[in-house]
Enzyme design. Sequence first.
Site, PDB file in Angstrom:
ATOM      1  N   GLY A 148      -9.098  -1.498   5.881  1.00  0.00           N
ATOM      2  CA  GLY A 148      -9.471  -0.837   4.918  1.00  0.00           C
ATOM      3  C   GLY A 148     -10.092  -1.796   3.810  1.00  0.00           C
ATOM      4  N   GLY A 153     -10.131  -0.243   0.340  1.00  0.00           N
ATOM      5  CA  GLY A 153      -9.834   0.549  -0.957  1.00  0.00           C
ATOM      6  C   GLY A 153      -8.867  -0.225  -1.814  1.00  0.00           C
ATOM      7  CG  ASN A 209      -0.777  10.445   0.289  1.00  0.00           C
ATOM      8  OD1 ASN A 209       0.443  10.160  -0.311  1.00  0.00           O
ATOM      9  ND2 ASN A 209      -1.635  10.826  -0.711  1.00  0.00           N
ATOM     10  CE  LYS A 265       3.419  10.253  -2.361  1.00  0.00           C
ATOM     11  NZ  LYS A 265       2.434   9.775  -1.530  1.00  0.00           N
ATOM     12  CG  ASN A 309       1.278  13.867  -1.239  1.00  0.00           C
ATOM     13  OD1 ASN A 309       1.762  13.093  -0.346  1.00  0.00           O
ATOM     14  ND2 ASN A 309       0.564  13.389  -2.349  1.00  0.00           N
ATOM     15  CB  SER A 360      -5.351  10.555  -3.692  1.00  0.00           C
ATOM     16  OG  SER A 360      -4.339  11.634  -3.060  1.00  0.00           O
TER      17      SER A 360
HETATM   18  O1  PAF Z   1      -1.916  11.542  -3.708  1.00  0.00           O
HETATM   19  C1  PAF Z   1      -1.548  11.391  -4.767  1.00  0.00           C
HETATM   20  O2  PAF Z   1      -2.354  11.285  -5.942  1.00  0.00           O
HETATM   21  C2  PAF Z   1      -0.274  10.935  -5.129  1.00  0.00           C
HETATM   22  O3  PAF Z   1       0.307  10.789  -4.071  1.00  0.00           O
HETATM   23  C3  PAF Z   1       0.511  11.797  -6.136  1.00  0.00           C
HETATM   24  C4  PAF Z   1       1.933  11.635  -6.000  1.00  0.00           C
HETATM   25  C5  PAF Z   1       0.420  13.377  -5.704  1.00  0.00           C
HETATM   26  C6  PAF Z   1       0.225  11.656  -7.532  1.00  0.00           C
HETATM   27  O4  PAF Z   1      -1.215  11.668  -7.896  1.00  0.00           O
END
Ligand code: PAF
Length: 306
Positions: A13, A15, A106, A188, A192, A259
């Site tokens: 990657g 980024g 994520n 997580k 998300n 993100s």
């Molecule tokens: O994906 C994201 O943006 C992050 O994991 C989070 C925790 C939602 C914060 O912006």
Amino acid sequence: MTANPAPTWHILGSGSMACLWSAYLLASGHTVRMIRREPPPRAEYHELVLETAAAVREFQLTLEARDAGDPLTRLLVCTKAHEVSGALRPLAPRIATDACVVLLQNGIGFQDEAARIAPRAQLYCALTTEGAYLKAPFRVRHAGIGHTLVGGYPAGDLTRTGQLATELRATGLEIRVTTAIDSALWRKLAVNCAINPLSAAHGCSNGALLDEPARHAEFLALCREISAILQGLGRNELALEVEADATAVARATAHNRSSMLQDLDAGKRTEIEYITGFLCRQAHLAGIASPRNDALYARIRALEPA
Ligand code: PAF
């Protein structure tokens, strides 16, 4: 894992996370090679700049072709979730037996795909709260100090994970170890699922999900549905904490654009398939209703580039 004091890390990657980890690994004396989708004709170098609150540092980063030949013993995968399999597959012949392959994304679903592609590697997942963004290609700003949780996937071998953590701690970044990465990934995922698609659908910052009454009501209803799905899937403890967790993260990252929103703004595909998509598929398989998540999934897919 051998006792080599500064083994070579390959980074997949280019980024912000790829540049951040490359810079910190280089600063701690490791050899780092970044593998890019567009292969250079032969190994070449690129200046890499790391900006922190304290200093601006420059490094020489080696770029490498996917088929460069030498075995990969440590590979940090920093692509988007939907790119993991496609990026790993061409590298499979180079991945050494017992190589450490660390996935830093994520979502859930791609980890099993990675395990199938690299069955002889030791697979790890890493979840990070480090904040970083690219000011320009190969110029990364370390904007928020966080920590990174590392655990073996699917099950944690604490000794090996501990060795990996010790090696990564040489960077000065805070590394924590878990034997229960599965629970951390689900926690997580729930956060998300609550923040990313809703902020992306509204085009708003994470904090704006709490500030505006109508959006906040939508956020709370979404948290309740995610909680009900988790409960139906037998994840009772996590189910109880969805609203508190997601609220705390939205508050702590109030000024951030998620993100997913950033991906849409940049005209890129999002990680929805491995976030809300994964949750909805689990709900459907278990016969649990997920209308809010289904609708958000469809909305984000419609907003993605064709
Ligand atoms: O994906 C994201 O943006 C992050 O994991 C989070 C925790 C939602 C914060 O912006």
